[in-house]
Write a protein that holds these residues in place. Structure first.
Motif, PDB file in Angstrom:
ATOM      1  N   GLN A 132       0.832  -1.204   0.000  1.00  0.00           N
ATOM      2  CA  GLN A 132       0.000   0.000   0.000  1.00  0.00           C
ATOM      3  C   GLN A 132       0.866   1.254   0.000  1.00  0.00           C
ATOM      4  OE1 GLN A 132      -1.755  -0.722   4.116  1.00  0.00           O
ATOM      5  NE2 GLN A 132      -1.513   1.507   4.188  1.00  0.00           N
ATOM      6  N   PHE A 133       0.281   2.350  -0.514  1.00  0.00           N
ATOM      7  CA  PHE A 133       0.970   3.629  -0.453  1.00  0.00           C
ATOM      8  C   PHE A 133       0.912   4.144   0.980  1.00  0.00           C
ATOM      9  CE2 PHE A 133       0.510   3.570  -5.046  1.00  0.00           C
ATOM     10  CZ  PHE A 133       1.709   4.146  -5.444  1.00  0.00           C
ATOM     11  N   LEU A 134       1.973   4.783   1.415  1.00  0.00           N
ATOM     12  CA  LEU A 134       2.026   5.301   2.786  1.00  0.00           C
ATOM     13  C   LEU A 134       1.908   6.823   2.756  1.00  0.00           C
ATOM     14  CD1 LEU A 134       5.019   3.114   4.055  1.00  0.00           C
ATOM     15  CD2 LEU A 134       2.582   2.644   4.265  1.00  0.00           C
ATOM     16  N   THR A 135       1.375   7.350   3.831  1.00  0.00           N
ATOM     17  CA  THR A 135       1.298   8.808   3.940  1.00  0.00           C
ATOM     18  C   THR A 135       2.147   9.221   5.142  1.00  0.00           C
ATOM     19  OG1 THR A 135      -0.561   8.764   5.458  1.00  0.00           O
ATOM     20  CG2 THR A 135      -1.093   8.759   3.109  1.00  0.00           C
ATOM     21  N   ASP A 136       2.195  10.528   5.400  1.00  0.00           N
ATOM     22  CA  ASP A 136       3.006  11.006   6.524  1.00  0.00           C
ATOM     23  C   ASP A 136       2.491  10.485   7.860  1.00  0.00           C
ATOM     24  OD1 ASP A 136       4.813  12.207   4.955  1.00  0.00           O
ATOM     25  OD2 ASP A 136       3.891  14.192   5.014  1.00  0.00           O
ATOM     26  N   ARG A 137       1.217  10.125   7.883  1.00  0.00           N
ATOM     27  CA  ARG A 137       0.640   9.601   9.127  1.00  0.00           C
ATOM     28  C   ARG A 137       1.330   8.300   9.558  1.00  0.00           C
ATOM     29  NH1 ARG A 137      -5.558  10.128   7.959  1.00  0.00           N
ATOM     30  NH2 ARG A 137      -4.728   9.028   6.185  1.00  0.00           N
ATOM     31  N   GLU A 138       1.841   7.575   8.577  1.00  0.00           N
ATOM     32  CA  GLU A 138       2.480   6.288   8.896  1.00  0.00           C
ATOM     33  C   GLU A 138       3.926   6.449   9.376  1.00  0.00           C
ATOM     34  OE1 GLU A 138      -1.076   5.354   7.276  1.00  0.00           O
ATOM     35  OE2 GLU A 138       0.366   5.910   5.723  1.00  0.00           O
ATOM     36  N   ASP A 142      10.395   9.625  14.647  1.00  0.00           N
ATOM     37  CA  ASP A 142      11.678  10.025  14.064  1.00  0.00           C
ATOM     38  C   ASP A 142      11.558  10.415  12.587  1.00  0.00           C
ATOM     39  OD1 ASP A 142      11.044   7.569  13.051  1.00  0.00           O
ATOM     40  OD2 ASP A 142      12.949   6.600  13.532  1.00  0.00           O
ATOM     41  N   GLY A 143      10.338  10.411  12.070  1.00  0.00           N
ATOM     42  CA  GLY A 143      10.133  10.812  10.674  1.00  0.00           C
ATOM     43  C   GLY A 143      10.337   9.677   9.685  1.00  0.00           C
ATOM     44  N   GLU A 144      10.718   8.501  10.200  1.00  0.00           N
ATOM     45  CA  GLU A 144      10.963   7.358   9.299  1.00  0.00           C
ATOM     46  C   GLU A 144       9.766   6.403   9.330  1.00  0.00           C
ATOM     47  OE1 GLU A 144      13.823   7.016   7.435  1.00  0.00           O
ATOM     48  OE2 GLU A 144      14.303   9.023   8.206  1.00  0.00           O
ATOM     49  N   PHE A 145       9.664   5.554   8.288  1.00  0.00           N
ATOM     50  CA  PHE A 145       8.644   4.503   8.308  1.00  0.00           C
ATOM     51  C   PHE A 145       9.195   3.334   9.117  1.00  0.00           C
ATOM     52  CE2 PHE A 145       7.756   6.767   4.280  1.00  0.00           C
ATOM     53  CZ  PHE A 145       6.488   7.215   4.594  1.00  0.00           C
ATOM     54  N   GLY A 146       8.425   2.854  10.060  1.00  0.00           N
ATOM     55  CA  GLY A 146       8.884   1.816  10.985  1.00  0.00           C
ATOM     56  C   GLY A 146       9.110   0.474  10.298  1.00  0.00           C
ATOM     57  N   PRO A 147       9.718  -0.480  11.043  1.00  0.00           N
ATOM     58  CA  PRO A 147      10.057  -1.792  10.459  1.00  0.00           C
ATOM     59  C   PRO A 147       8.822  -2.590  10.021  1.00  0.00           C
ATOM     60  CG  PRO A 147      10.432  -1.767  12.846  1.00  0.00           C
ATOM     61  CD  PRO A 147      10.123  -0.363  12.450  1.00  0.00           C
TER      62      PRO A 147
END
Ligand code: MSP
Length: 539
Positions: A132-138, A142-147
């Motif tokens: 799926q596409f991710l948004t800033d909410r995800e 720390d501003g990164e997408f988690g594992p």
């Protein structure tokens, strides 16, 4: 005016076996459907399975079988369970059905032709693991997408979009104009708040390169439609809707006889926003359904376990199949209808199930039927007779004075309640009313003490009146409880030796709400011998 009461449930994902939440929703809808039939209405009850989409494709891949084969197996589990639980539906919505596919494609084509669907390019961060596409909410703190998202890459993808946003103002107006668009009230408020925040359109396609287990877009063979667009359409595709006709009035009679603003759609709280409350209502509106043909949503809460959400990954799902095997369908139906306030959440407890069965069914209702028939045989050779009017009235007043029997019917109805304490479709309240009534009839027995009457004056009119009042109470209770406990209701009628015509045996037509008033048993009716209805569950 529709000629049928049309009720639907959510259609269950076929990525894994049914759990207690699925069972609750189907039984709730079944009980409401049975109540409407009890009133003599024609009912169309639709339920089924949601067979397409990513979750299913993934589960099938894990088992190494083609999705079509995989869903067959899981679907059968649902079909078998509903049979065991006496969930009696009129039509089975399985989304791989050809008829359904044709309607969904017809709907897509019409919306596309009317420029309600357009193609656009989306660019952004894409999680390969979650597809799926991710948004800033995800993003994490720390501003990164988690594992949990696995590998994330930047992607550009073309897709088709449905113009949801164009209908935002309409939806707000519809909600404001209809106070009971969603039951309970607080869910309607939640929905309104969510609609206020609505922005953007809905992506209704998936490129076949990443998902091909779905219904192909009729105007682009490289895409399948998004599973929710497919699934939501079941409510009309299995009810006779013709997607080529945009005017509701010109729809086939079969469809118009069913579909109305009173169509009741029973769903769980997790799929109100955005799926049913936003996507579905806007889909209907954009297909040309007038406001007075928008269905009503009955939103139930969740069964949890130890205060936590049940989930397969947490390994804490309750298997309804095991419970039916252990305790029987009636015990499970009773517990699920009794122990949760419709709209609220509850904690599932096997111990409570057993306690409620033993207390309410074995000790109270079962005991009442047993002592009623026993005494009729002991003191009057099974014959119940209408005593003199004075005695009869006196005994009935004694009984009715003990209890409040009103409100039962209202607990099953939508609309404004006649009793201030009752909420529409508060099936739990209806069960509690019957339960309270059983309790009071038992108290009436203790107060009247027929055994003393029999000793003092065995032939007295008073004893005759007491026995008749008891048999009548039991007969009425069987009718009232029949939507929840159909088997037990038949058991009670059988033991009362009432409505024994072979063509009524085991049939719902044996029960009519109109018959639930005093004086049904004729003078001199002979009741049968008692057989334990609800043998106590010993742990
Ligand atoms: N396939 C979608 C619905 C599509 S409807 C056009 C879906 N399926 S589901 O299998 O996840 O859930 C089916 C129904 O079961 C939903 O109404 C959901 O709310 C309900 N429940 C799932 N878990 C539940 C509980 N633990 N308790 C009560 N109901 C719950 O969503």
């Amino acid at each position: 005016m529709p000629k049928e009461f049309y009720i639907t449930t959510a259609i269950d994902y076929t990525n894994s076996a049914p759990h207690i939440g699925h069972a609750y929703e189907k039984i709730l809808a079944d009980v409401i459907a049975r109540y409407h039939r009890l009133k003599g209405e024609k009912v169309f009850f639709l339920t089924g399975v949601d067979q397409h989409g990513q979750k299913v494709q993934q589960s099938a891949a894990k088992e190494g079988v083609p999705p079509a084969e995989f869903v067959k197996g899981v679907t059968q589990k649902f079909v078998d369970l509903w049979e065991k639980l006496d969930v009696k539906y009129d039509e089975w919505a399985a989304t791989t059905d050809e008829r359904h596919k044709r309607v969904v494609q017809g709907m897509l084509q019409r919306l596309f032709d009317e420029k309600q669907i357009y193609k656009d390019k989306q660019a952004g961060h894409y999680s390969i693991r979650q597809e799926q596409f991710l948004t800033d909410r995800e993003r994490g703190p720390d501003g990164e997408f988690g594992p949990e998202w696995g590998q994330v890459e930047f992607r550009e993808e073309e897709n088709y979009y449905f113009k949801l946003n164009d209908h935002k103002e309409w939806l707000l107006r519809y909600i404001d104009n209809r106070k009971d668009a969603v039951i309970p009230d607080f869910r309607q408020l939640e929905l309104r708040n969510a609609v206020e925040k609505l922005s953007g359109d809905l992506c209704i396609s998936r490129p076949k390169s990443r998902l091909d287990w779905g219904i192909e877009l009729p105007f682009d063979k490289d895409f399948v439609t998004y599973v929710w667009f497919d699934a939501l359409s079941n409510y009309i595709s299995f009810a006779g809707y013709d997607p080529t006709i945009d005017n509701y009035e010109a729809q086939p009679k079969e469809f118009r006889d069913r579909w109305s603003k009173d169509t009741l759609q029973v769903i769980g709280k997790d799929i109100l926003i955005p799926a049913h409350g936003i996507y579905w209502l806007i889909m209907l509106h954009s297909l040309g359904f007038p406001d007075d043909q928008i269905p009503q949503l009955l939103v139930h809460g969740w069964w949890n376990l130890g205060g936590a959400k049940m989930s397969k990954s947490a390994g804490n799902v309750v298997d309804p199949e095991l419970l039916v095997e252990k305790y029987g369908a009636e015990a499970l139906r009773y517990y699920l209808m009794n122990d949760i306030v419709v709209g609220g959440d509850a904690d599932f407890s096997e111990e409570r199930l057993v306690t409620r069965f033993n207390t309410d069914l074995a000790n109270t209702l079962g005991n009442l039927v047993n002592r009623t028939l026993n005494m009729a045989h002991r003191y009057r050779e099974g014959k119940v007779s209408q005593a003199s009017l004075v005695e009869k009235n006196h005994r009935e007043c004694q009984l009715l004075g003990l209890t409040e029997v009103h409100g039962f019917e209202e607990a099953f109805e939508g609309g404004a309640p006649k009793y201030p304490s009752l909420k529409p479709y508060s099936v739990d309240d209806a069960v509690h009313h019957i339960q309270a009534f059983c309790f009071h009839v038992n108290r009436f027995v203790d107060l009247e003490a027929p055994w003393k009457l029999a000793k003092e004056s065995p032939e007295s009119e008073r004893l005759t009146a007491v026995l008749y009042t008891l048999a009548e109470s039991v007969r009425v209770i069987a009718i009232l409880i029949s939507p929840v406990l159909p088997k037990a209701a038949h058991g009670i009628f059988d033991q009362l030796n009432w409505k024994m015509e072979p063509e009524l045996s085991g049939k719902e037509e044996r029960f009519h709400l109109d018959d639930a008033k005093w004086g049904g048993l004729p003078d001199g009716h002979v009741v049968g011998k008692p057989v334990p209805l609800f043998p106590r569950i010993e742990l």
